[in-house]
Design a protein around this motif. Structure first.
Motif, PDB file in Angstrom:
ATOM      1  N   SER A  20       0.830  -1.207   0.000  1.00  0.00           N
ATOM      2  CA  SER A  20       0.000   0.000   0.000  1.00  0.00           C
ATOM      3  C   SER A  20       0.865   1.258   0.000  1.00  0.00           C
ATOM      4  CB  SER A  20      -0.919  -0.009   1.227  1.00  0.00           C
ATOM      5  OG  SER A  20      -1.630   1.195   1.314  1.00  0.00           O
ATOM      6  N   ALA A  21       1.911   1.272   0.820  1.00  0.00           N
ATOM      7  CA  ALA A  21       2.818   2.432   0.875  1.00  0.00           C
ATOM      8  C   ALA A  21       3.519   2.626  -0.467  1.00  0.00           C
ATOM      9  CB  ALA A  21       3.839   2.252   1.997  1.00  0.00           C
ATOM     10  N   ARG A  22       3.969   1.540  -1.083  1.00  0.00           N
ATOM     11  CA  ARG A  22       4.632   1.627  -2.393  1.00  0.00           C
ATOM     12  C   ARG A  22       3.645   2.126  -3.451  1.00  0.00           C
ATOM     13  NH1 ARG A  22       7.163  -3.548  -3.124  1.00  0.00           N
ATOM     14  NH2 ARG A  22       8.814  -2.659  -1.856  1.00  0.00           N
ATOM     15  N   PHE A  23       2.413   1.626  -3.390  1.00  0.00           N
ATOM     16  CA  PHE A  23       1.360   2.035  -4.314  1.00  0.00           C
ATOM     17  C   PHE A  23       1.142   3.546  -4.228  1.00  0.00           C
ATOM     18  CE2 PHE A  23      -3.050   2.763  -5.507  1.00  0.00           C
ATOM     19  CZ  PHE A  23      -3.240   1.936  -6.596  1.00  0.00           C
ATOM     20  N   GLU A  24       1.073   4.067  -3.005  1.00  0.00           N
ATOM     21  CA  GLU A  24       0.863   5.509  -2.804  1.00  0.00           C
ATOM     22  C   GLU A  24       2.072   6.331  -3.241  1.00  0.00           C
ATOM     23  OE1 GLU A  24      -1.984   7.063  -2.039  1.00  0.00           O
ATOM     24  OE2 GLU A  24      -2.860   5.055  -2.135  1.00  0.00           O
ATOM     25  N   LYS A  25       3.257   5.801  -3.019  1.00  0.00           N
ATOM     26  CA  LYS A  25       4.492   6.523  -3.357  1.00  0.00           C
ATOM     27  C   LYS A  25       4.694   6.644  -4.867  1.00  0.00           C
ATOM     28  CE  LYS A  25       9.455   6.537  -2.509  1.00  0.00           C
ATOM     29  NZ  LYS A  25      10.580   5.858  -1.857  1.00  0.00           N
ATOM     30  N   HIS A  26       4.245   5.652  -5.622  1.00  0.00           N
ATOM     31  CA  HIS A  26       4.499   5.616  -7.071  1.00  0.00           C
ATOM     32  C   HIS A  26       3.194   5.624  -7.862  1.00  0.00           C
ATOM     33  CE1 HIS A  26       8.746   4.816  -6.390  1.00  0.00           C
ATOM     34  NE2 HIS A  26       8.384   3.934  -5.474  1.00  0.00           N
ATOM     35  N   LYS A  27       2.397   6.646  -7.664  1.00  0.00           N
ATOM     36  CA  LYS A  27       1.076   6.735  -8.309  1.00  0.00           C
ATOM     37  C   LYS A  27       1.158   6.769  -9.836  1.00  0.00           C
ATOM     38  CE  LYS A  27      -1.266   8.749  -4.397  1.00  0.00           C
ATOM     39  NZ  LYS A  27      -2.201   9.716  -3.901  1.00  0.00           N
ATOM     40  N   ASN A  28       2.289   7.198 -10.366  1.00  0.00           N
ATOM     41  CA  ASN A  28       2.455   7.258 -11.822  1.00  0.00           C
ATOM     42  C   ASN A  28       2.425   5.872 -12.464  1.00  0.00           C
ATOM     43  OD1 ASN A  28       5.107   6.858 -10.527  1.00  0.00           O
ATOM     44  ND2 ASN A  28       5.873   6.836 -12.632  1.00  0.00           N
ATOM     45  N   ARG A  29       2.651   4.829 -11.692  1.00  0.00           N
ATOM     46  CA  ARG A  29       2.679   3.462 -12.237  1.00  0.00           C
ATOM     47  C   ARG A  29       1.287   2.880 -12.454  1.00  0.00           C
ATOM     48  NH1 ARG A  29       7.145   1.004  -8.020  1.00  0.00           N
ATOM     49  NH2 ARG A  29       8.953   2.138  -8.831  1.00  0.00           N
ATOM     50  N   HIS A  30       0.272   3.467 -11.835  1.00  0.00           N
ATOM     51  CA  HIS A  30      -1.058   2.847 -11.872  1.00  0.00           C
ATOM     52  C   HIS A  30      -2.170   3.898 -11.846  1.00  0.00           C
ATOM     53  CE1 HIS A  30       1.138   2.195  -7.994  1.00  0.00           C
ATOM     54  NE2 HIS A  30       0.326   3.162  -7.661  1.00  0.00           N
ATOM     55  N   LYS A  31      -2.110   4.825 -12.765  1.00  0.00           N
ATOM     56  CA  LYS A  31      -3.114   5.881 -12.841  1.00  0.00           C
ATOM     57  C   LYS A  31      -4.505   5.269 -13.026  1.00  0.00           C
ATOM     58  CE  LYS A  31       0.099   9.264 -14.569  1.00  0.00           C
ATOM     59  NZ  LYS A  31       0.763   9.786 -15.722  1.00  0.00           N
ATOM     60  N   GLY A  32      -5.451   5.795 -12.266  1.00  0.00           N
ATOM     61  CA  GLY A  32      -6.834   5.351 -12.374  1.00  0.00           C
ATOM     62  C   GLY A  32      -7.161   4.097 -11.576  1.00  0.00           C
ATOM     63  N   ILE A  33      -6.180   3.526 -10.892  1.00  0.00           N
ATOM     64  CA  ILE A  33      -6.415   2.320 -10.091  1.00  0.00           C
ATOM     65  C   ILE A  33      -6.493   2.732  -8.619  1.00  0.00           C
ATOM     66  CG2 ILE A  33      -5.479   0.085  -9.376  1.00  0.00           C
ATOM     67  CD1 ILE A  33      -4.152  -0.096 -12.142  1.00  0.00           C
ATOM     68  N   VAL A  34      -7.471   2.189  -7.916  1.00  0.00           N
ATOM     69  CA  VAL A  34      -7.690   2.508  -6.510  1.00  0.00           C
ATOM     70  C   VAL A  34      -7.181   1.341  -5.661  1.00  0.00           C
ATOM     71  CG1 VAL A  34      -9.451   3.061  -4.779  1.00  0.00           C
ATOM     72  CG2 VAL A  34      -9.692   3.901  -7.119  1.00  0.00           C
TER      73      VAL A  34
END
Length: 187
Positions: A20-34
């Motif tokens: 979750s922390a990695r997901f939040e840190k690198h938002k450019n990798r998964h635009k539009g995904i929650v």
């Protein structure tokens, strides 16, 4: 009957927090995904969580890089800056490993992928990964090799140099301290 691998509840919690922390840190990798949708699927798939833990423990830093609407699957790639440290110095497959008469490596890429429950990146996936950042600027990573090339003893690997992705070939039995592999997990 072989027992399916699983994590303890503490390991599950720690891994979900890390992802979750990695997901939040690198938002450019998964635009539009929650994240909530990803977490819901992860919590329902202990075998996939175990595979992600294997990716993490070997240095892959897995992260969500896409969503396949047709299959309703989230896609994770190893997103470590360099080829995962715990997966280097490996030849391509078991045939290549068994052909080494002197100084064989400890393992091979294809068997390790099977053991971890992940797929080796294709060339297309590797190029997609490179659209998300600069990866393998000092290392290289094996990729899936077409059967025709493998039949002749070769295998493919990639890296990024001079702001370009390069695809190379080597004998499948070769291995190097700076070459590992990157995986893909669909959830």
């Amino acid at each position: 009957m072989k027992r399916k691998p699983s994590l303890t509840s503490q390991e599950n919690t720690a891994l979900l927090q890390l992802l979750s922390a990695r997901f939040e840190k690198h938002k450019n990798r998964h635009k539009g995904i929650v994240w909530a949708g990803v977490q819901k699927k992860l919590e329902a798939s202990p075998d996939k969580l175990w595979s992600l833990q294997q990716m993490e423990e070997s240095g892959g830093e897995p992260d969500v890089v896409g969503y396949d609407k047709k299959k309703d699957q989230y896609i994770f790639f190893d997103c470590s800056a360099e080829s995962p440290k715990g997966r280097r110095s490996t030849c391509y497959d078991r045939e290549a490993l068994e052909s080494r008469k002197e100084h064989p490596p400890a393992d091979n890429v294809i068997d390790m992928c099977d053991e971890m429950g992940i797929d080796l990146l294709t060339e297309e996936q590797y190029r997609e990964l490179q659209q998300l950042g600069d990866f393998d600027t000092k290392t290289s990573s094996w990729i899936q090799t077409p059967a025709a090339i493998r039949k002749l003893g070769g295998a493919l690997f990639c890296d990024k140099r001079y702001d370009h992705v390069f695809v190379y070939h080597n004998g499948a039995s070769s291995y190097y301290a700076a070459r590992g592999f990157r995986g893909c997990l669909r959830l």
